[in-house]
Scaffold this motif. Structure first.
Motif, short mmCIF file in Angstrom:
data_model
loop_
_atom_site.label_atom_id
_atom_site.label_comp_id
_atom_site.label_asym_id
_atom_site.label_seq_id
_atom_site.Cartn_x
_atom_site.Cartn_y
_atom_site.Cartn_z
N SER A 1 1.53 6.68 -8.35
CA SER A 1 2.97 7.66 -8.39
C SER A 1 4.06 7.42 -7.24
N TYR A 2 5.15 6.91 -7.97
CA TYR A 2 6.05 6.64 -6.94
C TYR A 2 6.35 7.79 -6.01
N PRO A 3 6.45 7.80 -4.61
CA PRO A 3 6.77 9.07 -4.01
C PRO A 3 8.01 9.97 -4.24
N PHE B 1 4.42 -2.20 -6.00
CA PHE B 1 3.48 -1.33 -4.84
C PHE B 1 2.57 -2.61 -4.64
N ASN B 2 2.36 -3.07 -3.32
CA ASN B 2 1.39 -3.80 -2.87
C ASN B 2 1.13 -3.49 -1.49
N GLY B 3 0.80 -2.21 -1.34
CA GLY B 3 0.33 -1.69 -0.06
C GLY B 3 1.47 -0.46 0.31
N ALA B 4 2.66 -0.75 -0.14
CA ALA B 4 3.49 -0.08 0.00
C ALA B 4 4.63 0.22 -1.33
N TYR B 5 5.21 1.34 -1.61
CA TYR B 5 6.27 1.03 -2.68
C TYR B 5 7.46 0.66 -2.27
#
Length: 299
Positions: free
Chosen positions: A221-223, A255-259
């Motif tokens: 889920s994107y913040p 997403f690769n650890g952060a969005y």
């Protein structure tokens, strides 16, 4: 009917931070099938540089599949089809997707060495395939609408896998989901997809992504977003898709650890549909004139 046609590590992924799109230097290439009014780039590029997708030549017209290699397009449709979308191409050049026949029924297809194989989930009203990993395992979804939503009818979907030996899994959904679709199964066997808890509908309004690995689900889920659709992933578990912000504007994300949020330059809508092992992302965008085009985003 497809992961782009919505008209639209096992902790909770949604807790990650978002990174501004300007943090990454990228090269974008627009993709437009000659003479088309809509081009969707959905899968690839594979190691041979081939990507796949769909196009239509008339407003509201049926889609046709295509491959794109080195700037050269090749159109294709399974025999007897009235609507085709190619969703994925694996390193061996095997293409999977979905087509609608003359009776208005959607089927999955596998295109291998020029030969088509039709895939139907047992007992399902309609079937679509979304990916094939290097070992030959496939992902897809069953549909309550025969055409899997291609003609605009209400449609509810449920995720499934198909083993390389031709054995179907039971359909599955994240806990509490009313409808889901499996977008991709990566070499580890992890499945990335999307779901909604709204009864009687596909993932068209309120939607979240999911990751299924070893029987456990995590939410993608994107913040701050009310809508997140996870449309693709690679062997490194990098996930791409689309989210809608508080102003109802849709953006691509990685997403690769952060969005990371990103947009095709000047686009009013951006969706990422696939990512390969080298981090090259494909997708679609709406330009300033309202036309839908594909894109390739190269790191």
């Amino acid at each position: 009917m497809t992961k782009v046609s919505r008209f639209i590590a096992m902790c909770t992924i949604g807790a990650a931070v978002a990174v501004p799109s300007f943090a990454w230097a990228q090269t974008y290439t627009s993709v437009h099938y000659p003479g088309s009014v809509l081009t969707e780039l959905v899968g690839g590029p594979n190691p041979q540089g081939t990507s796949v997708g769909g196009y239509t030549l008339t407003p509201g017209g049926a889609l046709h599949g295509f491959t794109l290699t080195g700037g050269d397009f090749t159109a294709f449709d399974p025999p007897g089809s009235t609507f085709t979308i190619a969703n994925f191409i694996n390193p061996e050049g095997v293409i999977v997707g979905a087509y609608v026949d003359v009776a208005g029924v959607s089927h999955g297809f596998i295109l291998r060495d020029g030969a088509y194989t039709t895939v139907d989930y047992p007992g399902a009203t309609g079937t679509e395939l979304s990916s094939i990993n290097p070992s030959g395992e496939l992902s897809g979804a069953t549909c309550t609408d025969a055409a899997c939503g291609a003609t605009g009818n209400a449609n509810v979907t449920h995720s499934f896998l198909l083993s390389k030996k031709g054995v179907f899994s039971a359909t599955f959904d994240p806990p509490g989901a009313a409808s889901s679709t499996a977008s991709v199964v990566i070499p580890s066997g992890a499945v990335v997809g999307a779901y909604t808890k709204l009864a009687g509908t596909t993932c068209s309004t309120q939607c979240q992504g999911y990751l299924l690995f070893h029987g456990s689900y995590a939410t993608i889920s994107y913040p701050g977003a009310a809508f997140t659709f996870a449309g693709g992933a690679n062997a490194s578990s990098d996930v791409v898709g689309v989210y809608t912000d508080a102003s109802a504007v849709s953006h691509g994300f990685l997403f690769n650890g952060a969005y990371t949020s990103f947009d095709y330059p000047g686009a009013s809508f951006t969706e990422a549909t696939g990512i390969n092992p080298s981090g090259v992302i494909v997708g679609l965008y709406v330009d300033s004139t309202g036309n839908v085009n594909g894109f390739v985003r190269t790191p």
